[in-house]
Write a protein that holds these residues in place. Structure first.
Motif, PDB file in Angstrom:
ATOM      1  N   TYR A  70       0.832  -1.204   0.000  1.00  0.00           N
ATOM      2  CA  TYR A  70       0.000   0.000   0.000  1.00  0.00           C
ATOM      3  C   TYR A  70       0.869   1.258   0.000  1.00  0.00           C
ATOM      4  N   PHE A  71       1.834   1.309   0.902  1.00  0.00           N
ATOM      5  CA  PHE A  71       2.678   2.501   0.996  1.00  0.00           C
ATOM      6  C   PHE A  71       3.610   2.654  -0.210  1.00  0.00           C
ATOM      7  N   ALA A  72       3.864   1.570  -0.930  1.00  0.00           N
ATOM      8  CA  ALA A  72       4.664   1.635  -2.154  1.00  0.00           C
ATOM      9  C   ALA A  72       3.792   1.967  -3.374  1.00  0.00           C
ATOM     10  N   GLY A  73       2.472   2.123  -3.166  1.00  0.00           N
ATOM     11  CA  GLY A  73       1.572   2.468  -4.248  1.00  0.00           C
ATOM     12  C   GLY A  73       1.139   1.288  -5.105  1.00  0.00           C
ATOM     13  N   ARG A  74       1.362   0.059  -4.623  1.00  0.00           N
ATOM     14  CA  ARG A  74       1.022  -1.137  -5.404  1.00  0.00           C
ATOM     15  C   ARG A  74      -0.264  -1.829  -4.932  1.00  0.00           C
ATOM     16  N   LEU A  75      -0.887  -1.355  -3.861  1.00  0.00           N
ATOM     17  CA  LEU A  75      -2.088  -1.999  -3.322  1.00  0.00           C
ATOM     18  C   LEU A  75      -3.169  -0.951  -3.113  1.00  0.00           C
ATOM     19  N   ARG A  76      -4.359  -1.254  -3.583  1.00  0.00           N
ATOM     20  CA  ARG A  76      -5.475  -0.320  -3.463  1.00  0.00           C
ATOM     21  C   ARG A  76      -6.591  -0.831  -2.581  1.00  0.00           C
ATOM     22  N   GLU A  77      -6.551  -2.095  -2.242  1.00  0.00           N
ATOM     23  CA  GLU A  77      -7.617  -2.661  -1.400  1.00  0.00           C
ATOM     24  C   GLU A  77      -7.033  -3.713  -0.468  1.00  0.00           C
ATOM     25  N   PHE A  78      -7.320  -3.564   0.809  1.00  0.00           N
ATOM     26  CA  PHE A  78      -6.881  -4.549   1.795  1.00  0.00           C
ATOM     27  C   PHE A  78      -7.893  -5.687   1.826  1.00  0.00           C
ATOM     28  N   ARG A  79      -7.422  -6.870   1.521  1.00  0.00           N
ATOM     29  CA  ARG A  79      -8.267  -8.073   1.605  1.00  0.00           C
ATOM     30  C   ARG A  79      -7.678  -8.941   2.699  1.00  0.00           C
ATOM     31  N   LEU A  80      -8.057  -8.602   3.901  1.00  0.00           N
ATOM     32  CA  LEU A  80      -7.543  -9.268   5.093  1.00  0.00           C
ATOM     33  C   LEU A  80      -8.696  -9.673   5.988  1.00  0.00           C
ATOM     34  N   PRO A  81      -8.554 -10.772   6.712  1.00  0.00           N
ATOM     35  CA  PRO A  81      -9.536 -11.021   7.760  1.00  0.00           C
ATOM     36  C   PRO A  81      -9.344  -9.980   8.869  1.00  0.00           C
TER      37      PRO A  81
ATOM     38  N   ALA B 196     -15.227   0.505   5.320  1.00  0.00           N
ATOM     39  CA  ALA B 196     -14.296  -0.477   4.763  1.00  0.00           C
ATOM     40  C   ALA B 196     -14.782  -1.033   3.426  1.00  0.00           C
ATOM     41  N   SER B 197     -16.079  -1.238   3.294  1.00  0.00           N
ATOM     42  CA  SER B 197     -16.587  -1.866   2.071  1.00  0.00           C
ATOM     43  C   SER B 197     -17.082  -0.874   1.033  1.00  0.00           C
ATOM     44  N   GLY B 198     -17.413   0.355   1.455  1.00  0.00           N
ATOM     45  CA  GLY B 198     -18.101   1.260   0.549  1.00  0.00           C
ATOM     46  C   GLY B 198     -17.378   2.526   0.152  1.00  0.00           C
ATOM     47  N   VAL B 199     -16.132   2.713   0.605  1.00  0.00           N
ATOM     48  CA  VAL B 199     -15.397   3.923   0.236  1.00  0.00           C
ATOM     49  C   VAL B 199     -14.035   3.484  -0.307  1.00  0.00           C
ATOM     50  N   PRO B 200     -13.969   3.290  -1.630  1.00  0.00           N
ATOM     51  CA  PRO B 200     -12.746   2.730  -2.211  1.00  0.00           C
ATOM     52  C   PRO B 200     -11.567   3.702  -2.243  1.00  0.00           C
ATOM     53  N   TYR B 201     -10.426   3.142  -2.478  1.00  0.00           N
ATOM     54  CA  TYR B 201      -9.158   3.859  -2.650  1.00  0.00           C
ATOM     55  C   TYR B 201      -9.360   5.044  -3.591  1.00  0.00           C
ATOM     56  N   GLY B 202      -8.784   6.179  -3.229  1.00  0.00           N
ATOM     57  CA  GLY B 202      -8.829   7.342  -4.104  1.00  0.00           C
ATOM     58  C   GLY B 202     -10.120   8.121  -4.066  1.00  0.00           C
ATOM     59  N   THR B 203     -11.011   7.801  -3.132  1.00  0.00           N
ATOM     60  CA  THR B 203     -12.265   8.539  -2.989  1.00  0.00           C
ATOM     61  C   THR B 203     -12.411   8.998  -1.550  1.00  0.00           C
ATOM     62  N   VAL B 204     -13.314   9.935  -1.341  1.00  0.00           N
ATOM     63  CA  VAL B 204     -13.628  10.392   0.012  1.00  0.00           C
ATOM     64  C   VAL B 204     -15.139  10.409   0.185  1.00  0.00           C
ATOM     65  N   VAL B 205     -15.561  10.481   1.428  1.00  0.00           N
ATOM     66  CA  VAL B 205     -16.977  10.552   1.777  1.00  0.00           C
ATOM     67  C   VAL B 205     -17.108  11.558   2.921  1.00  0.00           C
ATOM     68  N   GLY B 206     -18.211  12.261   2.967  1.00  0.00           N
ATOM     69  CA  GLY B 206     -18.465  13.187   4.061  1.00  0.00           C
ATOM     70  C   GLY B 206     -18.994  12.454   5.285  1.00  0.00           C
ATOM     71  N   TYR B 207     -18.790  13.047   6.455  1.00  0.00           N
ATOM     72  CA  TYR B 207     -19.291  12.452   7.694  1.00  0.00           C
ATOM     73  C   TYR B 207     -20.799  12.243   7.617  1.00  0.00           C
TER      74      TYR B 207
ATOM     75  N   ARG C  83      -3.335  13.939   5.556  1.00  0.00           N
ATOM     76  CA  ARG C  83      -2.987  14.586   4.298  1.00  0.00           C
ATOM     77  C   ARG C  83      -2.062  13.683   3.470  1.00  0.00           C
ATOM     78  N   ARG C  84      -1.063  13.087   4.112  1.00  0.00           N
ATOM     79  CA  ARG C  84      -0.118  12.218   3.394  1.00  0.00           C
ATOM     80  C   ARG C  84      -0.809  10.980   2.827  1.00  0.00           C
ATOM     81  N   LEU C  85      -1.757  10.417   3.567  1.00  0.00           N
ATOM     82  CA  LEU C  85      -2.504   9.262   3.062  1.00  0.00           C
ATOM     83  C   LEU C  85      -3.373   9.646   1.861  1.00  0.00           C
ATOM     84  N   LEU C  86      -3.983  10.821   1.918  1.00  0.00           N
ATOM     85  CA  LEU C  86      -4.819  11.267   0.803  1.00  0.00           C
ATOM     86  C   LEU C  86      -3.978  11.634  -0.419  1.00  0.00           C
ATOM     87  N   VAL C  87      -2.769  12.128  -0.210  1.00  0.00           N
ATOM     88  CA  VAL C  87      -1.841  12.367  -1.316  1.00  0.00           C
ATOM     89  C   VAL C  87      -1.433  11.032  -1.936  1.00  0.00           C
ATOM     90  N   LEU C  88      -1.096  10.057  -1.105  1.00  0.00           N
ATOM     91  CA  LEU C  88      -0.720   8.730  -1.593  1.00  0.00           C
ATOM     92  C   LEU C  88      -1.814   8.151  -2.492  1.00  0.00           C
TER      93      LEU C  88
END
Length: 173
Positions: free
Chosen positions: A67-78, A96-107, A159-164
């Protein structure tokens, strides 16, 4: 409960796992966090903490590195949801299930998604109590006006996570 500290693109993270899955991610895992967090998490689970980077933690560590290397967009972990319940668990599962990588949602939007449209502040509290940040991406929850809102790991970490993830541009300097 197994635990280990790994370096991430946002500083050291303490990871904890049970037989059911990843149960905790703790930011800023310096000496004090390493001394206190494993025992605190284990006590809540009624378990003994064991430091290791193999077994239950091998796959979460591999995925976080990708993920931090930019190669993973979804965690598929138990995931072990033992450290959260009720409304908070419902909101975190939706996140976890409804807000994918590279998107945001309001509270408020997240509150509406779980059937509680007036509960934006409660969603904020759920984000602050998220035991699995990064993997359950509370950094993707922002204010309706586009502001970052709060973040347990600090706003610079958010901010760094959203930039990533390409949501925010790289800083100019």
């Amino acid at each position: 409960m197994e635990w280990a500290v790994v370096s991430g693109g946002i500083g050291p993270l303490l990871l904890a796992a049970t037989a059911d899955g990843l149960v905790g991610v703790v930011f800023h895992a310096g000496e004090e966090v390493r001394r206190e967090a494993p025992g605190r998490i284990a006590a809540r689970l009624g378990a003994e903490p064991v430091e290791t980077a193999t077994g239950r933690l091998a796959e979460p560590i591999r995925m976080l590195e990708a993920y931090f290397a930019g190669r993973l967009r979804e965690f598929r972990l138990p995931l072990d949801w033992s450290l959260t319940s009720g409304f908070n668990r419902q909101v975190l599962r939706e996140l976890a299930s409804g807000v994918p990588y590279g998107t945001v949602v309001g509270y408020g939007e997240l509150a509406a998604r779980v059937g509680q449209p007036g509960a934006a502040q409660a969603v904020g509290a759920a984000m602050g109590a998220n035991p699995l940040p990064v993997v359950v991406p509370c950094h993707r929850v922002v204010e309706a006006d586009g502001g970052l809102g709060g973040f347990g790991g600090g706003l610079e970490t958010k901010r760094r996570l959203l930039v990533l993830e390409g949501v925010l541009p790289e800083p100019l300097f």
